[in-house]
Design an enzyme around this catalytic site. Structure first.
Site, PDB file in Angstrom:
ATOM      1  N   GLY A   1      -1.748  11.157  15.124  1.00 25.88           N
ATOM      2  CA  GLY A   1      -2.250  12.189  14.963  1.00 25.88           C
ATOM      3  C   GLY A   1      -2.516  13.536  15.691  1.00 25.88           C
ATOM      4  N   ALA A   2      -1.135  13.487  16.196  1.00 24.70           N
ATOM      5  CA  ALA A   2      -0.605  15.012  17.261  1.00 24.70           C
ATOM      6  C   ALA A   2      -0.801  16.101  16.740  1.00 24.70           C
ATOM      7  CB  ALA A   2       0.849  14.874  18.029  1.00 24.70           C
TER       8      ALA A   2
ATOM      9  N   ASP B   1       1.912   8.058   7.931  1.00 28.92           N
ATOM     10  CA  ASP B   1       0.277   7.302   7.781  1.00 28.92           C
ATOM     11  C   ASP B   1       0.101   6.411   8.392  1.00 28.92           C
ATOM     12  OD1 ASP B   1      -2.087   6.440   6.754  1.00 28.92           O
ATOM     13  OD2 ASP B   1      -1.594   7.627   5.142  1.00 28.92           O
ATOM     14  N   VAL B   2      -0.964   6.448   9.639  1.00 30.01           N
ATOM     15  CA  VAL B   2      -0.115   4.836  10.509  1.00 30.01           C
ATOM     16  C   VAL B   2      -1.028   3.525   9.088  1.00 30.01           C
ATOM     17  CG1 VAL B   2      -0.376   6.445  12.480  1.00 30.01           C
ATOM     18  CG2 VAL B   2      -2.634   5.312  11.774  1.00 30.01           C
TER      19      VAL B   2
ATOM     20  N   TYR C   1     -16.436   2.700  11.941  1.00 30.59           N
ATOM     21  CA  TYR C   1     -16.043   4.111  12.832  1.00 30.59           C
ATOM     22  C   TYR C   1     -16.626   2.351  14.605  1.00 30.59           C
ATOM     23  CZ  TYR C   1     -14.951   7.119  16.689  1.00 30.59           C
ATOM     24  OH  TYR C   1     -14.899   7.059  18.230  1.00 30.59           O
ATOM     25  N   ALA C   2     -17.491   1.862  14.458  1.00 30.40           N
ATOM     26  CA  ALA C   2     -17.890   1.709  15.437  1.00 30.40           C
ATOM     27  C   ALA C   2     -17.452  -0.037  15.088  1.00 30.40           C
ATOM     28  CB  ALA C   2     -19.678   1.004  15.572  1.00 30.40           C
TER      29      ALA C   2
ATOM     30  N   LYS D   1     -13.736   0.259  15.845  1.00 30.63           N
ATOM     31  CA  LYS D   1     -13.562   0.876  17.737  1.00 30.63           C
ATOM     32  C   LYS D   1     -13.792  -0.520  18.787  1.00 30.63           C
ATOM     33  CE  LYS D   1     -11.628   4.774  17.497  1.00 30.63           C
ATOM     34  NZ  LYS D   1     -10.443   4.608  17.534  1.00 30.63           N
TER      35      LYS D   1
END
Length: 290
Positions: free
Chosen positions: A12-13, A65-66, A158-159, A162
């Protein structure tokens, strides 16, 4: 330069925080391999970083694409081929996913967010670890954030992803402790990146009044400088941090530069980890279950 000779892969760089980490690594003397899904933007970022490097061949990149195992295997193989090995992996690629109540959000979008944020990082670790084990050292940095340590209504994918990522990092740190590999998660602070713009575009009706108001305030204030978290990521990639592993570290609130001197105390504690809070931790005596 603290990362002279270090070989790093940053996912994602091509923008935002990932690009800031890659830039800091280049400035510290590292050779950096970049990946992201948007090929055009990745080319632009790669060329800009090449201009900062001591030599253009110190910065390489390829679209990937990871969430796709084949892409991850090809990406890690290309990084190892380009630099002759891999010392540092920064798993930064991530998305917010769908916004709204869990019963109404698109299920495929929710599932995809888990696959990218959690599965993508795990896939990258699986591909990188054999190379790190073979050379007897390595550092893995996982990008966490607020989603790991507090509820985030209307951003449940998302929560959840993570929080899971941080616990994966704690677990992996113990798996590789005897291999000279460190694994840490980083909370870089409230960043003004594309993710913040997504929240503002979604509006209060989808992300909730409180989170939307917080986002507006963050946008106006400028948020946490990207360089602050990038500096922590550089520290965790450096030899100075080799005694620090299995931790979730805040770039803003934690005295991370002092952690090498506290490594022995950290090793025997649950400081900077995810743990269940029991009544006694808050001075409560609620009795013993029968």
């Amino acid at each position: 330069m603290t990362l002279q000779g270090v070989r790093a892969l940053v996912t994602g760089a091509n923008q935002g925080f990932g690009e800031a980490v890659a830039r800091r690594y280049v400035q510290e003397g590292a050779r950096v391999f970049l990946c992201a899904r948007n090929a055009a933007r990745l080319d632009e970022s790669g060329r800009a970083l090449q201009a900062l490097a001591a030599s253009p061949d110190m910065v390489q990149w390829m679209p990937a694409d990871v969430s796709r195992p084949a892409d991850v295997e090809a990406m890690v193989a290309a990084a190892v081929s380009a630099f002759g090995g891999l010392d540092v992996l920064v798993c930064n690629a991530g998305v917010y996913g769908p916004k709204g109540p869990i019963e109404t959000v698109d299920w495929q979008e929710w599932s995809d967010a888990i696959t990218i944020n959690l599965g993508g990082a795990v896939l990258c670790c699986r591909a990188a670890l054999p190379h790190m084990r073979a050379q007897g050292h390595g550092a893995i940095v996982l990008l966490s954030g607020g989603g790991a340590t507090k509820p985030m209504p209307f951003l449940s994918a998302y929560a959840a992803s993570k929080a899971a990522l941080v616990r994966f990092g704690e677990t992996l740190a113990e798996e590789v402790a005897d291999a000279g590999i460190t694994v840490n998660a980083v909370a870089p602070g409230a960043l003004n990146t594309r993710l913040l713009d997504e929240v503002l575009d979604a509006g209060a009706e989808r992300v909730g009044e409180a989170f939307y108001a917080q986002a507006l305030k963050q946008k106006a204030s400028g948020g946490t400088p990207l360089d602050r978290g990038a500096e922590l990521c550089a520290f965790l990639a450096s030899p100075a941090a080799r005694g620090v592993s299995g931790r979730l570290i805040s770039a803003v609130w934690d005295p991370w530069a002092e952690l090498p001197q506290l490594a022995e105390q950290l090793r025997g504690s649950d400081i900077y980890t995810l743990r269940r809070i029991v009544p006694e931790d808050r001075g409560k005596q609620w009795g013993t279950p029968s």
